[in-house]
Design an enzyme around this catalytic site. Structure first.
Site, PDB file in Angstrom:
ATOM      1  N   TYR A 316       0.845  -1.189   0.000  1.00  0.00           N
ATOM      2  CA  TYR A 316       0.000   0.000   0.000  1.00  0.00           C
ATOM      3  C   TYR A 316       0.884   1.243   0.000  1.00  0.00           C
ATOM      4  O   TYR A 316       2.074   1.193   0.323  1.00  0.00           O
ATOM      5  CB  TYR A 316      -0.927   0.013   1.222  1.00  0.00           C
ATOM      6  CG  TYR A 316      -0.190  -0.007   2.542  1.00  0.00           C
ATOM      7  CD1 TYR A 316       0.216   1.165   3.161  1.00  0.00           C
ATOM      8  CD2 TYR A 316       0.116  -1.216   3.172  1.00  0.00           C
ATOM      9  CE1 TYR A 316       0.903   1.163   4.365  1.00  0.00           C
ATOM     10  CE2 TYR A 316       0.799  -1.242   4.377  1.00  0.00           C
ATOM     11  CZ  TYR A 316       1.190  -0.055   4.967  1.00  0.00           C
ATOM     12  OH  TYR A 316       1.875  -0.072   6.154  1.00  0.00           O
ATOM     13  N   SER A 329      12.894  -1.814  10.592  1.00  0.00           N
ATOM     14  CA  SER A 329      11.929  -2.603   9.828  1.00  0.00           C
ATOM     15  C   SER A 329      10.614  -1.880   9.611  1.00  0.00           C
ATOM     16  O   SER A 329       9.740  -2.392   8.915  1.00  0.00           O
ATOM     17  CB  SER A 329      11.682  -3.948  10.523  1.00  0.00           C
ATOM     18  OG  SER A 329      11.199  -3.755  11.837  1.00  0.00           O
ATOM     19  N   GLY A 330      10.458  -0.698  10.181  1.00  0.00           N
ATOM     20  CA  GLY A 330       9.303   0.119   9.838  1.00  0.00           C
ATOM     21  C   GLY A 330       8.264   0.298  10.911  1.00  0.00           C
ATOM     22  O   GLY A 330       7.093   0.568  10.610  1.00  0.00           O
ATOM     23  N   HIS A 334       2.542   7.032  14.861  1.00  0.00           N
ATOM     24  CA  HIS A 334       2.081   8.008  13.865  1.00  0.00           C
ATOM     25  C   HIS A 334       0.579   8.240  13.958  1.00  0.00           C
ATOM     26  O   HIS A 334      -0.167   7.469  14.573  1.00  0.00           O
ATOM     27  CB  HIS A 334       2.466   7.573  12.447  1.00  0.00           C
ATOM     28  CG  HIS A 334       1.774   6.323  11.958  1.00  0.00           C
ATOM     29  ND1 HIS A 334       0.494   6.319  11.472  1.00  0.00           N
ATOM     30  CD2 HIS A 334       2.207   5.043  11.878  1.00  0.00           C
ATOM     31  CE1 HIS A 334       0.153   5.098  11.098  1.00  0.00           C
ATOM     32  NE2 HIS A 334       1.182   4.302  11.344  1.00  0.00           N
ATOM     33  N   HIS A 350      -0.413  -2.310  10.925  1.00  0.00           N
ATOM     34  CA  HIS A 350       0.563  -3.197  10.292  1.00  0.00           C
ATOM     35  C   HIS A 350       1.828  -3.335  11.149  1.00  0.00           C
ATOM     36  O   HIS A 350       2.871  -3.744  10.647  1.00  0.00           O
ATOM     37  CB  HIS A 350       0.928  -2.677   8.903  1.00  0.00           C
ATOM     38  CG  HIS A 350      -0.170  -2.828   7.890  1.00  0.00           C
ATOM     39  ND1 HIS A 350      -1.225  -1.944   7.821  1.00  0.00           N
ATOM     40  CD2 HIS A 350      -0.374  -3.754   6.919  1.00  0.00           C
ATOM     41  CE1 HIS A 350      -2.034  -2.319   6.848  1.00  0.00           C
ATOM     42  NE2 HIS A 350      -1.554  -3.409   6.287  1.00  0.00           N
ATOM     43  N   CYS A 352       2.657  -0.694  13.536  1.00  0.00           N
ATOM     44  CA  CYS A 352       2.955   0.607  14.129  1.00  0.00           C
ATOM     45  C   CYS A 352       2.079   0.867  15.355  1.00  0.00           C
ATOM     46  O   CYS A 352       1.125   0.143  15.631  1.00  0.00           O
ATOM     47  CB  CYS A 352       2.733   1.716  13.108  1.00  0.00           C
ATOM     48  SG  CYS A 352       3.975   1.744  11.798  1.00  0.00           S
ATOM     49  N   ASN A 354      -0.531   3.189  16.390  1.00  0.00           N
ATOM     50  CA  ASN A 354      -1.504   4.151  15.864  1.00  0.00           C
ATOM     51  C   ASN A 354      -2.060   5.013  16.985  1.00  0.00           C
ATOM     52  O   ASN A 354      -2.476   4.495  18.032  1.00  0.00           O
ATOM     53  CB  ASN A 354      -2.677   3.420  15.204  1.00  0.00           C
ATOM     54  CG  ASN A 354      -2.362   2.871  13.821  1.00  0.00           C
ATOM     55  OD1 ASN A 354      -3.263   2.387  13.143  1.00  0.00           O
ATOM     56  ND2 ASN A 354      -1.119   2.909  13.403  1.00  0.00           N
TER      57      ASN A 354
END
Length: 404
Positions: A316, A329-330, A334, A350, A352, A354
């Protein structure tokens, strides 16, 4: 995911990095500090005994007299008995004095920056005994030319910046430093703290990164003065460090973000006092968030998460606001306006953390790079090296990674 490419060859330390299918970019990296002129490095030269007249003091120095092809990182090695070194003078071919200072243990005198290539230098050392008698030793040497192969370096500190209390000193090497060569490199990485606090270096398994931390978080108001003095230093395999790097930075207030999967909440503390509680949504079962002790590595007010190059049809591309990176790794904290209904109740991300737009903005405005972030209870453990992870192990375990 933000697709910024790594400034030092997409780190081979990624053997350390988790395969977490996180919501942020796996390849983007925070920038390095600009190179600076710090001290340089030693090449373990052959010792030469220099005979001096008078007194019981004995003194020998290196490099050996008339030695050629000396690395530009060389130190003036010192061995003295019956007294102590009281003067070291190094001059270039034009007679200009070179700045530098003694190591704390008195084993060598370190130039304040790399020497010039293919230049002749002269050193004069004076040692003084307890009876006041002196002994002098002299040597001359010639430095080598530019090396054919270099080790790339990076320092994740910017001169004059203020960081959070968990900010490690992070140095990067490309290619990684092999175990046999790490001690020599570590001896050239200097950290001074004011007020003084103990600390040590620890290497990741591949030698692509080294971290420096104290037993506990830095004290608020601490000044860190860092010199990564590897310009021209032999780093193994016929390579030499590309340049010296340095930074002088400050440590700010203590600001902690503690995330608990059980309650789906983040507790925010400033100087030990709770200042806010924030509902969160963490990674869903197929893409869980990592639990562990992390550090804010990077902040972006607006960015794009793009997973299409790694996840193909399942990927995405999404515009993101107030993103704070926690892992390579991300994994990020956020703004996630699409999941506000789930925040505080269930996990849908995914990987993170949120939070709502207003809470994301509040955190972004309050936080610093280097602030500690703890996530617990997800069942997926953070892998060492996936981000700035020196706080995810005990002090005793961390010290085991030192090469000295």
């Amino acid at each position: 995911m933000v697709h910024l490419r790594r400034s030092l060859a997409a780190i081979t330390a990624i053997g350390l990095i988790a395969t977490l299918a996180a919501c942020g970019d796996e390849d983007a990296k925070p920038a390095f500090a600009e190179p600076a002129t710090t001290a340089s490095a030693s090449a373990a030269p052959v010792t030469e005994n220099t005979t001096a007249a008078g007194g019981p003091v004995t003194l020998s120095i290196t490099p050996a007299a008339d030695k050629k092809n000396v690395p530009v990182s060389t130190e003036i090695g010192l061995e003295v008995s019956g007294g102590e070194v009281t003067s070291v003078t190094l001059t270039d071919a034009k007679g200009k004095a070179v700045a530098g200072k003694l190591r704390e243990d008195g084993s060598a005198w370190v130039p304040a920056k790399p020497l010039k290539a293919k230049q002749r230098y002269a050193a004069k050392v004076v040692a003084t005994g307890s009876d006041g008698q002196t002994t002098t030793a002299d040597t001359t040497f010639t430095t080598m030319g530019a090396p054919a192969r270099e080790t790339g370096t990076g320092l994740y500190l910017f001169d004059g910046n203020t960081y959070g209390v968990a900010m490690p000193v992070v140095v990067e090497f490309n290619p990684g430093i092999k175990k046999a060569d790490r001690a020599a490199v570590q001896k050239r990485m200097f950290v001074e703290t004011s007020p003084a606090q103990p600390g040590t270096w620890s290497w990741t398994s591949t030698g692509t990164q080294a971290y420096y931390r104290a037993p506990d978080y830095w004290q608020t108001g601490t000044e860190l003065t860092v010199r990564i003095a590897v310009g021209g230093l032999p780093t193994g395999g016929g390579r030499y460090g590309d340049q010296d790097r340095s930074a002088k930075v400050k440590i700010g207030r203590k600001f902690e973000m503690k995330v608990d999967n059980a309650s789906k909440k983040m507790t925010v503390l400033r100087d030990g006092q709770v200042v806010k509680t924030i509902p969160v949504s963490l990674g869903k079962k197929s893409t869980p968030s990592s639990s562990g002790h992390m550090v804010v590595m990077e902040k972006k007010a607006a960015t794009v998460f793009d997973t299409t190059d790694t996840d193909g049809a399942d990927g995405y591309r999404t515009n993101i606001q107030y993103a704070q990176r926690l892992t390579w790794s991300g994994q990020y904290i956020h703004s996630a306006p699409w999941s506000t209904g789930a925040q505080g109740r269930t996990n849908v991300s995914h990987g993170c953390v949120n939070v709502s737009p207003s809470n994301a903005r509040w955190l972004f405005d309050k936080s610093l790079i280097g602030d500690p972030v703890t996530v617990k209870g997800t069942g997926d453990e953070l892998e060492y090296g996936n981000g700035w992870t020196p706080w995810d192990v005990s002090w005793e375990k961390f010290k085991e990674g030192s090469a000295l």
